[in-house]
Design a protein around this motif. Structure first.
Motif, PDB file in Angstrom:
ATOM      1  N   ARG A 159       0.835  -1.201   0.000  1.00 24.96           N
ATOM      2  CA  ARG A 159       0.000   0.000   0.000  1.00 24.96           C
ATOM      3  C   ARG A 159       0.870   1.251   0.000  1.00 24.96           C
ATOM      4  NH1 ARG A 159      -3.945   1.978  -2.117  1.00 24.96           N
ATOM      5  NH2 ARG A 159      -4.936  -0.047  -1.801  1.00 24.96           N
ATOM      6  N   ILE A 160       1.946   1.242   0.780  1.00 23.96           N
ATOM      7  CA  ILE A 160       2.866   2.385   0.782  1.00 23.96           C
ATOM      8  C   ILE A 160       3.443   2.603  -0.606  1.00 23.96           C
ATOM      9  CG2 ILE A 160       5.077   3.231   1.647  1.00 23.96           C
ATOM     10  CD1 ILE A 160       4.481   1.857   4.288  1.00 23.96           C
ATOM     11  N   ALA A 161       3.897   1.514  -1.257  1.00 15.83           N
ATOM     12  CA  ALA A 161       4.520   1.632  -2.567  1.00 15.83           C
ATOM     13  C   ALA A 161       3.556   2.205  -3.596  1.00 15.83           C
ATOM     14  CB  ALA A 161       5.037   0.266  -3.023  1.00 15.83           C
ATOM     15  N   VAL A 162       2.301   1.736  -3.593  1.00 14.98           N
ATOM     16  CA  VAL A 162       1.304   2.239  -4.543  1.00 14.98           C
ATOM     17  C   VAL A 162       1.055   3.727  -4.315  1.00 14.98           C
ATOM     18  CG1 VAL A 162      -1.141   2.133  -5.173  1.00 14.98           C
ATOM     19  CG2 VAL A 162       0.178   0.020  -4.928  1.00 14.98           C
ATOM     20  N   THR A 163       0.929   4.119  -3.051  1.00 15.58           N
ATOM     21  CA  THR A 163       0.664   5.524  -2.732  1.00 15.58           C
ATOM     22  C   THR A 163       1.827   6.412  -3.140  1.00 15.58           C
ATOM     23  OG1 THR A 163      -0.765   4.890  -0.872  1.00 15.58           O
ATOM     24  CG2 THR A 163       0.104   7.143  -0.875  1.00 15.58           C
ATOM     25  N   LEU A 164       3.029   6.004  -2.815  1.00 17.80           N
ATOM     26  CA  LEU A 164       4.194   6.825  -3.153  1.00 17.80           C
ATOM     27  C   LEU A 164       4.404   6.913  -4.662  1.00 17.80           C
ATOM     28  CD1 LEU A 164       6.794   5.975  -0.364  1.00 17.80           C
ATOM     29  CD2 LEU A 164       4.925   7.635  -0.387  1.00 17.80           C
ATOM     30  N   ASP A 165       4.090   5.850  -5.384  1.00 22.28           N
ATOM     31  CA  ASP A 165       4.154   5.909  -6.845  1.00 22.28           C
ATOM     32  C   ASP A 165       3.222   6.995  -7.382  1.00 22.28           C
ATOM     33  OD1 ASP A 165       6.108   4.196  -7.751  1.00 22.28           O
ATOM     34  OD2 ASP A 165       4.800   2.444  -7.790  1.00 22.28           O
ATOM     35  N   GLY A 166       2.048   7.129  -6.757  1.00 21.98           N
ATOM     36  CA  GLY A 166       1.074   8.115  -7.206  1.00 21.98           C
ATOM     37  C   GLY A 166       1.468   9.549  -6.923  1.00 21.98           C
ATOM     38  N   LEU A 167       2.494   9.748  -6.090  1.00 23.26           N
ATOM     39  CA  LEU A 167       2.937  11.107  -5.772  1.00 23.26           C
ATOM     40  C   LEU A 167       3.797  11.725  -6.871  1.00 23.26           C
ATOM     41  CD1 LEU A 167       3.896  10.801  -1.996  1.00 23.26           C
ATOM     42  CD2 LEU A 167       2.008  12.120  -2.949  1.00 23.26           C
ATOM     43  N   ASP A 168       4.305  10.896  -7.785  1.00 21.65           N
ATOM     44  CA  ASP A 168       5.150  11.392  -8.867  1.00 21.65           C
ATOM     45  C   ASP A 168       6.294  12.238  -8.297  1.00 21.65           C
ATOM     46  OD1 ASP A 168       6.068  11.857 -11.450  1.00 21.65           O
ATOM     47  OD2 ASP A 168       4.797  13.624 -11.734  1.00 21.65           O
ATOM     48  N   LEU A 169       7.042  11.652  -7.389  1.00 26.60           N
ATOM     49  CA  LEU A 169       8.120  12.376  -6.711  1.00 26.60           C
ATOM     50  C   LEU A 169       9.353  12.511  -7.592  1.00 26.60           C
ATOM     51  CD1 LEU A 169       7.752  10.682  -3.235  1.00 26.60           C
ATOM     52  CD2 LEU A 169       7.339  13.090  -3.736  1.00 26.60           C
ATOM     53  N   GLY A 215       1.507  11.490   9.684  1.00 20.35           N
ATOM     54  CA  GLY A 215       1.452  10.137  10.225  1.00 20.35           C
ATOM     55  C   GLY A 215       2.779   9.428  10.032  1.00 20.35           C
ATOM     56  N   THR A 216       3.726   9.638  10.945  1.00 18.42           N
ATOM     57  CA  THR A 216       5.054   9.041  10.832  1.00 18.42           C
ATOM     58  C   THR A 216       5.014   7.535  11.042  1.00 18.42           C
ATOM     59  OG1 THR A 216       5.970  11.095  11.726  1.00 18.42           O
ATOM     60  CG2 THR A 216       7.417   9.170  11.715  1.00 18.42           C
ATOM     61  N   GLY A 217       4.226   7.098  12.023  1.00 14.46           N
ATOM     62  CA  GLY A 217       4.128   5.675  12.305  1.00 14.46           C
ATOM     63  C   GLY A 217       5.466   5.046  12.597  1.00 14.46           C
ATOM     64  N   SER A 218       5.761   3.943  11.920  1.00  9.88           N
ATOM     65  CA  SER A 218       7.008   3.219  12.153  1.00  9.88           C
ATOM     66  C   SER A 218       8.227   3.967  11.616  1.00  9.88           C
ATOM     67  CB  SER A 218       6.941   1.840  11.498  1.00  9.88           C
ATOM     68  OG  SER A 218       6.967   1.968  10.084  1.00  9.88           O
ATOM     69  N   GLY A 219       8.008   4.934  10.724  1.00 11.33           N
ATOM     70  CA  GLY A 219       9.115   5.629  10.091  1.00 11.33           C
ATOM     71  C   GLY A 219       9.520   5.032   8.756  1.00 11.33           C
ATOM     72  N   TYR A 220       8.937   3.880   8.391  1.00 11.60           N
ATOM     73  CA  TYR A 220       9.313   3.205   7.143  1.00 11.60           C
ATOM     74  C   TYR A 220       8.953   4.058   5.924  1.00 11.60           C
ATOM     75  CZ  TYR A 220       9.420  -0.434   3.512  1.00 11.60           C
ATOM     76  OH  TYR A 220       9.698  -1.156   2.372  1.00 11.60           O
ATOM     77  N   SER A 221       7.769   4.662   5.918  1.00 11.00           N
ATOM     78  CA  SER A 221       7.363   5.457   4.756  1.00 11.00           C
ATOM     79  C   SER A 221       8.208   6.718   4.611  1.00 11.00           C
ATOM     80  CB  SER A 221       5.869   5.818   4.856  1.00 11.00           C
ATOM     81  OG  SER A 221       5.590   6.474   6.081  1.00 11.00           O
ATOM     82  N   SER A 222       8.561   7.354   5.726  1.00 12.62           N
ATOM     83  CA  SER A 222       9.409   8.549   5.603  1.00 12.62           C
ATOM     84  C   SER A 222      10.826   8.185   5.154  1.00 12.62           C
ATOM     85  CB  SER A 222       9.435   9.343   6.911  1.00 12.62           C
ATOM     86  OG  SER A 222       9.722   8.546   8.021  1.00 12.62           O
ATOM     87  N   ALA A 223      11.280   6.980   5.490  1.00 13.50           N
ATOM     88  CA  ALA A 223      12.573   6.529   4.978  1.00 13.50           C
ATOM     89  C   ALA A 223      12.516   6.349   3.459  1.00 13.50           C
ATOM     90  CB  ALA A 223      12.979   5.224   5.653  1.00 13.50           C
ATOM     91  N   LEU A 224      11.431   5.781   2.960  1.00 12.14           N
ATOM     92  CA  LEU A 224      11.261   5.637   1.512  1.00 12.14           C
ATOM     93  C   LEU A 224      11.174   7.005   0.839  1.00 12.14           C
ATOM     94  CD1 LEU A 224       8.688   2.697   1.408  1.00 12.14           C
ATOM     95  CD2 LEU A 224      11.108   2.591   0.792  1.00 12.14           C
ATOM     96  N   LEU A 225      10.430   7.912   1.452  1.00 11.99           N
ATOM     97  CA  LEU A 225      10.340   9.269   0.904  1.00 11.99           C
ATOM     98  C   LEU A 225      11.711   9.921   0.857  1.00 11.99           C
ATOM     99  CD1 LEU A 225       7.104  10.493   2.714  1.00 11.99           C
ATOM    100  CD2 LEU A 225       7.378  10.274   0.243  1.00 11.99           C
ATOM    101  N   SER A 226      12.509   9.706   1.898  1.00 11.45           N
ATOM    102  CA  SER A 226      13.864  10.252   1.945  1.00 11.45           C
ATOM    103  C   SER A 226      14.685   9.781   0.754  1.00 11.45           C
ATOM    104  CB  SER A 226      14.542   9.839   3.256  1.00 11.45           C
ATOM    105  OG  SER A 226      15.915  10.117   3.237  1.00 11.45           O
ATOM    106  N   GLU A 227      14.567   8.503   0.426  1.00  7.58           N
ATOM    107  CA  GLU A 227      15.301   7.963  -0.720  1.00  7.58           C
ATOM    108  C   GLU A 227      14.782   8.557  -2.027  1.00  7.58           C
ATOM    109  OE1 GLU A 227      17.873   5.851  -0.769  1.00  7.58           O
ATOM    110  OE2 GLU A 227      17.962   5.732   1.420  1.00  7.58           O
TER     111      GLU A 227
END
Length: 337
Positions: free
Chosen positions: A30-40, A50-62
């Motif tokens: 679900r994270i991967a699909v959402t981040l793909d849709g951001l066109d970063l 919503g930081t949560g575990s921090g995994y999504s912000s780590a992916l965003l950082s990359e």
């Protein structure tokens, strides 16, 4: 996206020291699909709610790279401190972490190119819109029928003058957004119109226009649930209940109720005589009372007659109301050749 997924060790972020899953964790897919849709793009500035575990912000950082910035906000200070430690250990120095109410965004970090949320606000806060550059995107879970638990994910584009245009709706959703750290999720933190306790002390609740207008009848209905609920088959093999719910949000929003208890919740219809509830997954439903069941089965037949439309046939309509943007689903007009 594949490079970011390969660079971030998921278990380091999503598992506690004892091997248990961090409660505030979103599924990797679900994270991967959402981040793909951001066109970063590298160099972008992203606001994460919503930081949560921090995994999504780590992916965003990359994904935004060393020249980009991720500002992530969570209402739970302990999660922020845990994510801060893990990001530091991983050398992710482009992540700014804030322990705060996400409704306010992060004005000190604005303007942002993208906003992404992993928790569902009652309406998209206008603060997020004001903090986003014109042309920027907001991807967030929303409530479609003005009801708690009627979740979808909207992609919206910020225009000049801080307008907001809905681009797409997709199936999905996350827990309700709140301004304080909660220790229970059996009863939603907002949006409940009536509630009652059964003989075991468990709380049953209901939300919707009917419950709001007839609170005494709603409480009486809740008190009867433990005695007379039946499980019935409502869909046929090959039906997709998720597609039906998309159609239902667009066609009967004012008639819907959401009713829940210790075993979960359902979306459907209710009156003084009973209720009929479509479960979030599966082909079965819960019923108490014939009139409500007749209405709900009529909806299913109406959906089949229309050709079983679903998420691809609905679009988001956004309207500014006070400090937020309400989102409703509307049937898309068929394309003309």
């Amino acid at each position: 996206m594949s490079a970011a997924l390969a660079a971030v060790p998921e278990d380091v972020y999503t598992l506690n020291a004892d091997g248990s899953l961090v409660t505030q964790t979103t599924a990797r897919e679900r994270i991967a699909v959402t981040l793909d849709g951001l066109d970063l793009q590298p160099g972008m500035k992203v606001l994460e709610i919503g930081t949560g575990s921090g995994y999504s912000s780590a992916l965003l950082s990359e994904l935004v790279g060393p020249s980009g910035t991720v500002v992530t906000v969570d209402v739970v200070p302990e999660l922020i401190e845990r994510a801060r430690r893990l990001h530091s250990q991983g050398g992710r120095n482009n992540v700014v972490l804030l322990a705060a109410d996400g409704h306010e965004g992060a004005p000190e970090g604005a303007p942002f190119d993208r906003v992404v949320a992993w928790t569902t606000p009652e309406a998209i806060p206008h603060a997020w819109v004001e903090q986003t550059r014109p042309g920027g995107l907001i991807v967030a879970p929303v409530e479609l029928a003005g009801l708690v638990k009627t979740h979808a994910v909207v992609t919206a584009k910020v225009g000049e003058g801080h307008g907001l245009k809905g681009l797409a709706l997709a199936q999905g959703g996350y827990v309700e957004m709140h301004g304080a750290n909660l220790d229970q999720w059996t009863v939603p933190p907002r949006g409940v119109d009536a509630r009652a306790q059964d003989d075991q002390g468990a709380t049953w609740w209901i939300a919707g226009a009917w419950a709001k207008e007839h609170p005494a009848d709603a409480e009486n209905l809740l008190a009867r649930l433990a005695d007379g609920v039946r499980t019935v088959r409502v869909f046929e093999d090959g039906d997709d209940p998720a597609e039906f719910r998309a159609w239902l949000y667009a066609t009967h929003p004012s008639e819907l109720v959401v009713l829940g208890g210790p075993q979960g919740f359902g979306i459907g219809v209710a009156d003084a005589a009973g209720a009929f509830l479509f479960r979030p997954v599966g082909l079965d439903a819960l019923t108490i009372g014939a009139p409500a069941e007749s209405t709900a089965r009529g909806w299913v037949q109406e959906w089949r007659t229309a050709g079983c439309p679903g998420w691809a046939q609905v679009r988001p309509v956004l309207r500014r109301e006070g400090s937020g943007w309400q989102v409703r689903a509307e049937r898309s007009e068929p394309a003309h050749s």
